[in-house]
Design a protein around this motif. Structure first.
Motif, mmCIF file in Angstrom:
data_model
loop_
_atom_site.group_PDB
_atom_site.id
_atom_site.type_symbol
_atom_site.label_atom_id
_atom_site.label_comp_id
_atom_site.label_asym_id
_atom_site.label_seq_id
_atom_site.Cartn_x
_atom_site.Cartn_y
_atom_site.Cartn_z
ATOM 1 N N PRO A 135 0.717 -1.140 -0.075
ATOM 2 C CA PRO A 135 0.050 -0.003 -0.107
ATOM 3 C C PRO A 135 0.799 1.378 -0.111
ATOM 4 O O PRO A 135 1.885 1.282 0.415
ATOM 5 C CB PRO A 135 -0.603 -0.012 1.217
ATOM 6 N N ASP A 136 0.436 2.374 -0.471
ATOM 7 C CA ASP A 136 0.735 3.520 -0.503
ATOM 8 C C ASP A 136 0.517 4.149 0.865
ATOM 9 O O ASP A 136 -0.736 3.909 1.438
ATOM 10 C CB ASP A 136 0.385 4.516 -1.570
ATOM 11 N N VAL A 139 0.486 2.191 6.831
ATOM 12 C CA VAL A 139 -0.092 0.743 7.003
ATOM 13 C C VAL A 139 -0.778 0.468 8.310
ATOM 14 O O VAL A 139 -0.120 0.776 9.171
ATOM 15 C CB VAL A 139 1.031 -0.394 6.550
#
Length: 156
Positions: A135-136, A139
């Motif tokens: 993910p960008d 997290v």
């Protein structure tokens, strides 16, 4: 406005996979219904307390065709998620499964996980493919025994 639902329980008894039989009994697993209600996907869990099932038993699908259900073992080549219990699992767009977190150890002191995996079930049966999602941004913290759901294009 009141919406009334009517549910009828029916026991499914899928035919065994010709090579692998049926999934072993388990707990702390994920289960999802996808492909318009024609595929039931079972992933992860434990047969012995706090001992994740190995990859050969981890992922199964029960598929419906012409009113009959049958099991098939999904043992895709690497990469695939490490064995885990107590992960969250949800369906996205009726043909993709996401799993997040869980535990991989045999003791409760084992650190929880925070990896996100995608199983693409959009092709023909037997062509499912796992992908680790990076993910960008931030997290979520590692966790287990939690829930996840998708709404629109978002996972929560």
């Amino acid at each position: 406005m009141t919406v009334k639902f009517s549910w009828i329980w029916a026991k499914l008894n899928p035919a065994p996979d010709a090579d692998h039989g049926v999934p072993c009994q388990r707990s702390s697993h994920g289960i999802s219904l996808l492909n318009g209600g024609r595929t039931l996907l079972l992933h992860g869990g434990e047969k012995v307390a706090r001992t994740p099932l190995d990859s050969s038993q981890a992922t199964w699908a029960a598929d419906e065709k012409d009113g009959f259900w049958s099991w098939r073992n999904i043992s895709p080549p690497s990469p695939c998620p490490p064995p885990r219990v107590a992960h969250s699992q949800c369906v996205y767009n009726d043909n993709i499964i996401y799993i997040f977190g869980g535990r991989a150890g045999i003791t409760m002191e084992e650190a929880a996980m925070n990896d996100l995996w995608k199983l693409d079930c959009s092709g023909e049966a037997g062509t499912e493919k796992w992908t680790l999602v990076i993910p960008d941004g931030d997290v979520p913290e590692p966790r287990s025994f939690h829930r996840m759901l998708s709404i629109g294009t978002n996972l929560y």
